[in-house]
Design a protein around this motif. Structure first.
Motif, short mmCIF file in Angstrom:
data_model
loop_
_atom_site.label_atom_id
_atom_site.label_comp_id
_atom_site.label_asym_id
_atom_site.label_seq_id
_atom_site.Cartn_x
_atom_site.Cartn_y
_atom_site.Cartn_z
N UNK B 333 0.85 -1.20 0.00
CA UNK B 333 0.00 0.00 0.00
C UNK B 333 0.88 1.25 0.00
N UNK B 334 0.40 2.31 -0.63
CA UNK B 334 1.19 3.53 -0.73
C UNK B 334 1.50 4.15 0.63
N UNK B 335 0.63 3.93 1.61
CA UNK B 335 0.77 4.68 2.86
C UNK B 335 2.11 4.44 3.54
N UNK B 336 2.67 3.22 3.38
CA UNK B 336 3.94 2.93 4.04
C UNK B 336 5.08 3.76 3.43
N UNK B 415 9.04 -2.07 8.81
CA UNK B 415 7.73 -1.43 8.82
C UNK B 415 6.88 -2.09 7.76
N UNK B 416 5.75 -2.65 8.20
CA UNK B 416 4.92 -3.38 7.22
C UNK B 416 3.56 -2.72 7.08
N UNK B 417 3.00 -2.87 5.90
CA UNK B 417 1.65 -2.36 5.68
C UNK B 417 0.96 -3.23 4.65
N UNK B 418 -0.12 -3.86 5.07
CA UNK B 418 -0.90 -4.69 4.16
C UNK B 418 -2.21 -4.04 3.77
N UNK B 419 -2.24 -2.71 3.84
CA UNK B 419 -3.47 -1.99 3.53
C UNK B 419 -4.26 -1.68 4.79
N UNK B 420 -5.46 -1.16 4.62
CA UNK B 420 -6.26 -0.67 5.73
C UNK B 420 -7.64 -1.28 5.70
N UNK B 437 -16.51 -4.57 -0.67
CA UNK B 437 -16.09 -3.69 -1.75
C UNK B 437 -14.94 -4.39 -2.47
N UNK B 438 -15.21 -4.87 -3.69
CA UNK B 438 -14.23 -5.66 -4.42
C UNK B 438 -12.99 -4.86 -4.76
N UNK B 439 -13.17 -3.56 -4.98
CA UNK B 439 -12.03 -2.74 -5.35
C UNK B 439 -11.13 -2.48 -4.15
N UNK B 440 -11.76 -2.09 -3.04
CA UNK B 440 -10.97 -1.82 -1.83
C UNK B 440 -10.53 -3.10 -1.15
N UNK B 495 -1.45 18.86 0.87
CA UNK B 495 -0.53 17.80 1.30
C UNK B 495 -1.31 16.62 1.88
N UNK B 496 -2.45 16.32 1.25
CA UNK B 496 -3.27 15.19 1.70
C UNK B 496 -2.71 13.94 1.05
N UNK B 497 -2.07 13.09 1.82
CA UNK B 497 -1.34 11.96 1.23
C UNK B 497 -2.24 10.74 1.13
N UNK B 498 -3.19 10.81 0.20
CA UNK B 498 -4.02 9.63 -0.03
C UNK B 498 -3.20 8.62 -0.80
N UNK B 499 -3.66 7.44 -0.90
CA UNK B 499 -2.93 6.44 -1.64
C UNK B 499 -3.81 5.23 -1.87
N UNK B 500 -3.24 4.25 -2.53
CA UNK B 500 -4.01 3.04 -2.76
C UNK B 500 -3.10 1.84 -2.55
N UNK B 501 -3.69 0.68 -2.64
CA UNK B 501 -2.89 -0.52 -2.43
C UNK B 501 -3.67 -1.75 -2.75
#
Lengths: 100, 1004, 171
Positions: B333-336, B415-420, B437-440, B495-501
């Motif tokens: 995911x982008x957030x990491x 540091x790990x991130x498997x999404x939210x 939600x199939x996309x999320x 500076x809203x750091x949205x992202x996807x994963x």
């Protein structure tokens, strides 16, 4: 904790003020000595226990102290109506429609 | 400066050091730290041992989802709490924390042998392992398992803290004070709605506290936050409650909140409760709980130093703590990536960013490279090394779906991130439906059952701007329902750091997956292979997989593990995640202390203790009390050197030979008044009442409609339409409820009313041959001589100048009176009678003597000699039935076939062959003590006493066909012997003629 | 701590004669007593030192100063000769505590599940405090009378004392 509308107080009040009192509209026979053992057994012990709308008695014991009747959906635990003792049973079909 | 604290940043107060200890060693943190952030600032990652394998564990999260960093915390004797989450516990001066689940020390734990024996402890091992031999169940397996099971140590002493509770009513309750919750509270609060904004952490702000570089409405995030909190605090209709967890969401918008009041204070004020339970009834609820970060599932993902990327970002930006000097990042995911950038900008140099995705946002990659971070897209992680702290990461490239060659990357943190995943717990409590939600690749709130809005990340909206706007709309919508004119205002965010994963199952590996220790549920030590094993062994439902593996069943309720477990189970089952479904979340959201749930119900206020007006006198005399229903009653009045038996024997002798005085105030009393009073009593009680004269009393027996004895008491007729009904002490409320039921719903036409007067009157019983001599001089307006006021009389008169209702009744078999005076005068009258009674040998007696005296006379106690299955005939009380009455409650049932059948248990007397042997109440009765077990039991002993008057033991019992067994010898089997007893048909052991009730002597 | 700054204080008001009155025809009985009987549950009317609070569809709590108690009892007895009623003296059954102060609603909220902010001044209700049945009347915006059966009073007093100490901490 449910909110229950007392039909005498005409307010929605916390369940803690109320006590459950079993199924409604089970009248004591006018002359018990004239009923059969089977009829008396049914009066004493046999209850409907439905999955769905249950018509039941409550007492506003820590309030106006009145017994009253209520229709409650036993799956969602939602009250569909409350009404005074002695008043006729409401139309269950229309109430369950509202519940959905 | 501690080793891993960065200067001049974060929300901790660098000028205020705080001392605390962990495992006996002293450390320094800062005001504003949590226990976890303070330990990390000192370079301590190893914070606990795991539940099953005793693996060394470090902190994984920065919030209430923490599975590993659970500690014992204490502020001294009787103030120890196990399993405190170090990520939630705020640092305070003098805080003592200890690690758990290890022996002898955290660094060297003997129990870690379990880790080597891991193959013995696979999923469902306890269903397979402890089966045989049978003899081991109780003696070996259970004690060993009990000793090994559990997390932390239960406190062994009573809790010295107090707890509180409160009800509240608001128009809008907002759960979560992150951007969405703040915007909701603001939108609702500004238009005048009553708003309660709660957050489980110490400080409102949520994700804003970890994202200081965002600007909102032209201001830096933290300046905006300060301004908004000031505005909310100034609104009288808004209450902000930090440290308050919404633990449960119940019917009709009733929310349970657990508020922590003093755990963060070094010196709590005197009288302050530790925690408070709130029961909030809200018109509208806004759930703004945000989303929880998911770990990645790979071999060795539980080593100390491996943590969620978002947590590392929080430790850096909020607590000014660097979690290592050379962290590696593993993500889908982008957030990491943003966490890595923040660390790099703070001077920490990440070793690499490993992203499972083959293609990542080029802007992110460019930024990483600009910061000097190696970028490894399309890579997987296949292992870690390091015993008490991670040392390296094993990384492999994925090419054409195949896992390529491995390389090691040295690091001191991962540091790990498997999404939210949206936090759905409270919404699930309402039985609201979830939609996939199939996309999320996430479950989102679906159909609602309550008046609730879900805002922000809790419904899958990522980013500060989206959360603010969604929160504002939800808050405004809630306020509008409450009748306020509310509009949602938008917020300008930069500076809203949205992202996807992407969301995945366990990471691909080139090693044998059966040997991997890739953890899903850290707290319960559940690995990916456990889930697959469960599916292989036939578990199909996710609920079965959960119970077989215990995935998600730890105290964190699967906040981190549920989705990963589901993805792997779905893969193993060859199904899609929504088909497999999610297990059910239940309250409480986070573990809640028993003290909080008990509230004020502890110590002296544990439950109601009702006291009579005479109770203070009894207490001053050194009476021993016993509980009777909610009352406490004087049990006996020991003199110096007397034990219970000596005291009771003396009290009994006094009643039989002189006069005893007894506090009978607890007797239930109901005033039955109205023109139809007698008709009502005719229908309620078995006895006839129509012919009871004014001024006369009668014993009344009350049945249930089923024909069984419910209560009894004496009923006196004061006038044509006024009766004074007495009930048993314990039955008072029940009897009044039953009478009201019949009156209101069966016979509403009767003009009669019932009023409880139990507490209007203090009741003093004078019993014994000297009773009249003592009483008579006090009575005005009434002749109490035997002729004028015989047994079973009642009258209104004056006693010692007080208005009184005087009864000539006896529950002892002696000449007796019961004096009812207004309660406030009870003690004064008692003391006057005590003083005047000295020449007559007056003796206060308690409930035990009362029980003995009544048993000597064969008077039953409802609930002791009856148990809800005895008819009047069973109890030998047929004489109390008005045979001519057409109906009374229970009459019809007495004619039912079972009620007239032979073999019913009947109340009879028992005399032991050995007069000194007192039977045990409740003991079973058999005909032949030598018959094979299980024996045929004929009945049981209901009452058994030493009778001082008879100089022998007496007993009552219910026995099948008891009255027909008059003179028969039966046996009471006891652990060491069988006691022979003789059945006597009559239960009246003393003065069977009743001569003593009506002693005639000259009144002085 | 002075009385003016305490979040809440508890006092015992002068005791009164209290009669539980059960009647079918409140208008007729009210006319006989010179008291207008309210018929909405929870409503109360006050005439001089006397008051009557409607607790149920056929239940009223009549209060009068103790010196008027006997006259009140006699008047009801006289009415009872022509109208069916039940008048029962419950003056000693219960005791009344006066709860007042700026935090009185918080004090009551430790045990009372009702939303008492909505209870109009001058009215009352029978409800629950902790597990105990009580009658509450709102005498002023920040002053309530709590009436409880005598034997339960020590328990309630203990709870209220704990709550007063808690309120004093400001937490």
């Amino acid at each position: 904790m449910l909110l229950i509308r007392c039909p005498y107080c005409e307010q929605d009040l916390p369940e803690l003020e109320f006590a459950y009192a079993g199924e409604a509209h089970i009248a004591r026979p006018q002359d018990p000595s004239s009923v059969s053992d089977e009829e008396w057994r049914d009066f004493l012990f046999i209850r409907s226990n439905p999955r769905g709308v249950h018509v039941e008695r409550w007492r506003h014991v820590n309030g106006c102290a009145r017994f009253f009747n209520a229709a409650r959906e036993t799956v969602s635990d939602r009250f569909l109506a409350t009404y005074k003792a002695g008043e006729p049973r409401p139309d269950i079909a229309s109430l369950s429609g509202e519940a959905r | 400066m501690t080793s891993h604290r960065l200067p001049n940043r974060g929300r901790v107060d660098h000028a205020r050091p705080v001392r605390f200890s962990f495992d006996g060693r002293s450390y320094q943190g800062l005001a504003g730290d949590t226990l976890a952030s303070a330990l990390l600032a000192n370079g301590v990652h190893l914070m606990g041992r795991s539940f099953k394998y005793h693996r060394p564990r470090g902190v994984v999260s920065a919030g209430s989802d923490e599975p590993n960093a659970l500690m014992g915390t204490s502020r001294g004797p009787r103030r120890f709490e196990p399993n405190t989450r170090a990520t939630i516990q705020e640092l305070r001066d003098g805080l003592e924390a200890t690690s758990q689940n290890r022996w002898p020390s955290l660094a060297f734990d003997f129990g870690a042998i379990n880790d080597r024996l891991g193959s013995l402890f696979s999923a469902g091992f306890y269903y397979k392992t402890f089966m045989w031999p049978r003899a081991f169940w109780d003696r070996v397996y259970e004690p060993v398992i009990r000793k090994a099971a559990g997390l932390g140590v239960s406190p062994s002493e009573p809790d010295a803290d107090r707890y509180a509770s409160r009800f509240a009513h608001v128009e809008v309750l907002v759960v979560g004070a992150g951007p969405a919750g703040l915007a909701a509270a603001l939108a609702a609060g500004r238009c005048g709605a009553s708003v309660m904004l709660v957050d489980e952490t110490a400080e409102p702000g949520g994700s804003l506290l970890s994202e200081p570089s965002v600007t909102i409405d032209g201001r830096p995030a933290w300046d905006w936050l300060a301004a908004i909190l000031a505005e909310l605090a100034a609104l009288p209709n808004v209450t902000i409650m930090p440290r308050t967890t919404a633990i449960g969401y119940y019917h009709q918008n009733l929310i349970g909140l657990a508020q922590r009041l003093t755990d963060h204070l070094a010196a709590p004020p005197e009288g302050a409760p530790r925690e408070r339970l709130w029961r909030v009834r809200a018109g509208q609820v806004v759930l703004a709980q945000g989303a929880l970060e998911k770990p990645l599932v790979f071999d060795g993902n539980d080593r100390p130093g491996v943590m969620l990327a978002g947590a590392a970002q929080t430790y850096l930006n909020r607590y000014s703590v660097k979690i290592g000097d050379r962290p590696a990042i593993v993500t889908t995911h982008d957030s990491a990536w943003f966490a890595a950038f923040d660390l790099a900008e703070a001077g920490v140099k990440p070793a690499a960013i490993v992203d499972l995705r083959a293609s990542v946002d080029p802007a992110l990659a460019a930024r990483a490279r600009a910061l000097g971070i190696e970028v490894l897209p399309g890579h997987t992680v296949t292992g870690t090394s390091g015993r008490l702290r991670v040392q390296s990461l094993r990384v492999n490239r994925i090419e054409n779906g195949k896992v390529g060659a491995a390389r090691e990357i040295a690091c001191d943190a991962v540091l790990m991130c498997g999404g939210w995943t949206p936090s759905l717990h409270l919404f699930s409590h309402t039985r609201g439906s979830l939609t996939w939600d199939g996309e999320l690749k996430a479950f989102l709130p679906g159909e609602k059952t309550e008046a609730v809005q879900i805002a922000g990340a809790g419904r899958g909206l990522w980013g500060i701007a989206a959360a603010l706007d969604d929160g504002a709309s939800a808050g405004a919508a809630a306020a509008r329902v409450a009748g306020h004119d509310a509009t949602a205002q938008g917020h300008a965010v930069t500076v809203d750091r949205t992202g996807s994963g992407i969301t995945c199952k366990e990471l691909p590996t080139d090693r044998d997956p059966a040997r991997a220790k890739a953890f899903i549920d850290f707290q319960n030590d559940v690995t990916a292979k456990d889930i697959r094993l469960a599916v292989r062994e036939g578990m199909r439902s996710i609920e079965h997989v959960k119970r077989y593996t215990t995935n998600g069943m730890a105290t964190d309720q699967g906040k981190m593990s549920n989705l990963n477990g589901l993805m792997i189970a779905a893969d193993a089952l060859g199904q899609e995640a929504p088909q497999v479904g999610l297990t059910t979340f239940r309250p409480p959201y986070t573990p809640t202390s028993f003290g909080t749930l008990a509230g004020y119900h502890q110590a002296a206020t544990f439950e109601v203790t009702r006291k009579t007006p005479i109770d203070p006198w009894a207490q001053a005399q050194g009476a021993v009390f016993e509980p009777v229903a909610l009352w406490r009653r004087a049990w006996y009045f020991p003199k110096p050197g007397e034990d219970r038996h000596a005291a009771v024997n003396r009290e009994c002798r006094a009643v039989r030979t002189a006069v005893g005085i007894f506090d009978a105030s607890t007797l239930g009393k109901i005033e039955v008044v109205g023109p139809d009073a007698v008709t009502f009593l005719e229908r309620m009680y078995t006895n006839p009442w129509a012919k009871l004269g004014i001024g006369r009393c009668r014993y009344g027996l009350l049945l249930g409609e089923d024909g069984f004895i419910r209560d009894d008491g004496v009923i006196g007729r004061l006038s044509e339409g006024r009766f004074h009904v007495t009930t048993t002490t314990g039955g008072a409320a029940r009897v009044l409820n039953m009478m009201e039921d019949y009156l209101q719903t069966e016979w509403p036409e009767l003009k009669v009313w019932l009023t409880s007067t139990t507490e209007q009157w203090a009741v003093i019983a004078l019993q014994g041959p000297n009773a009249r001599k003592l009483l008579a001089p006090f009575v005005e307006g009434l002749d109490v001589s035997e002729a004028a006021f015989p047994h079973m009389s009642v009258a209104e008169c004056t006693v010692a100048g007080l208005p009184a209702r005087l009864f000539r009744v006896s529950f002892t078999g002696e000449l007796g009176f019961e004096i009812n005076v207004p309660a406030r005068h009870g003690r004064a009258l008692w003391e006057k009678l005590m003083a005047a009674g000295q020449p007559y040998g007056i003796t206060p007696y308690g409930t035990e003597a009362m029980h003995v005296l009544r048993a000597e006379k064969g008077y039953i106690i409802v609930g002791q000699d009856t148990d809800g299955t005895l008819t009047p005939d069973d109890a030998g009380l047929s004489w109390a039935i008005g045979k001519a009455k057409p109906d009374f409650v229970g009459k019809r049932s007495l004619a039912r076939p079972d009620m007239v059948a032979k073999g019913r248990k009947q109340l009879v007397g028992l005399l032991t062959d050995d007069p000194k042997t007192v039977l045990e109440e409740g003991a079973q009765i058999v005909a032949d003590p030598h018959q094979p077990k299980p024996m045929t039991m004929l009945g049981h002993v209901t009452s058994a006493y030493w009778s001082e008057a008879l100089g022998r033991s007496i007993a009552m019992a219910v026995i099948a066909d008891g009255r027909a067994r008059d003179g028969e010898t039966l046996h009471i089997p006891m652990p060491d012997r069988a006691i022979p007893v003789r059945v006597v048909r009559s239960t009246v052991f003393y003065d069977p003629e009743g001569a003593r009730l009506s002693l005639r002597e000259e009144t002085p | 701590m002075s009385l003016t700054t305490a979040p809440a204080v508890i006092t015992e008001p002068a005791s009164t004669t209290r009669i539980s009155l059960r009647i079918i025809d409140p208008a007729a009985v009210g006319a006989g007593l010179g008291l207008a009987f309210p018929t909405k549950i929870g409503a109360r009317t006050v005439a001089g030192a006397r008051s009557v609070l409607c607790l149920g569809p056929d239940e009223w709590l009549v209060q009068a100063p103790e010196r008027e108690g006997e006259a009140m009892t006699e008047a009801l007895a006289a009415i009872g000769t022509t109208l069916p009623l039940s008048a029962v003296d419950i003056s000693d059954r219960e005791i009344t505590l006066a709860l007042s102060g700026p935090a009185v609603l918080d004090l009551l909220a430790i045990g009372c599940p009702r939303d008492l902010a909505q209870l109009p001044v001058g009215s009352g209700c029978r409800t629950l405090f902790d597990t105990v049945q009580v009658v509450l009347t709102r005498e002023a915006p920040d002053r309530f009378h709590l009436t409880v059966w005598r034997s339960f009073a020590p328990h309630l007093q203990a709870l209220l004392d704990i709550a007063l100490r808690e309120l004093a901490t400001g937490l």
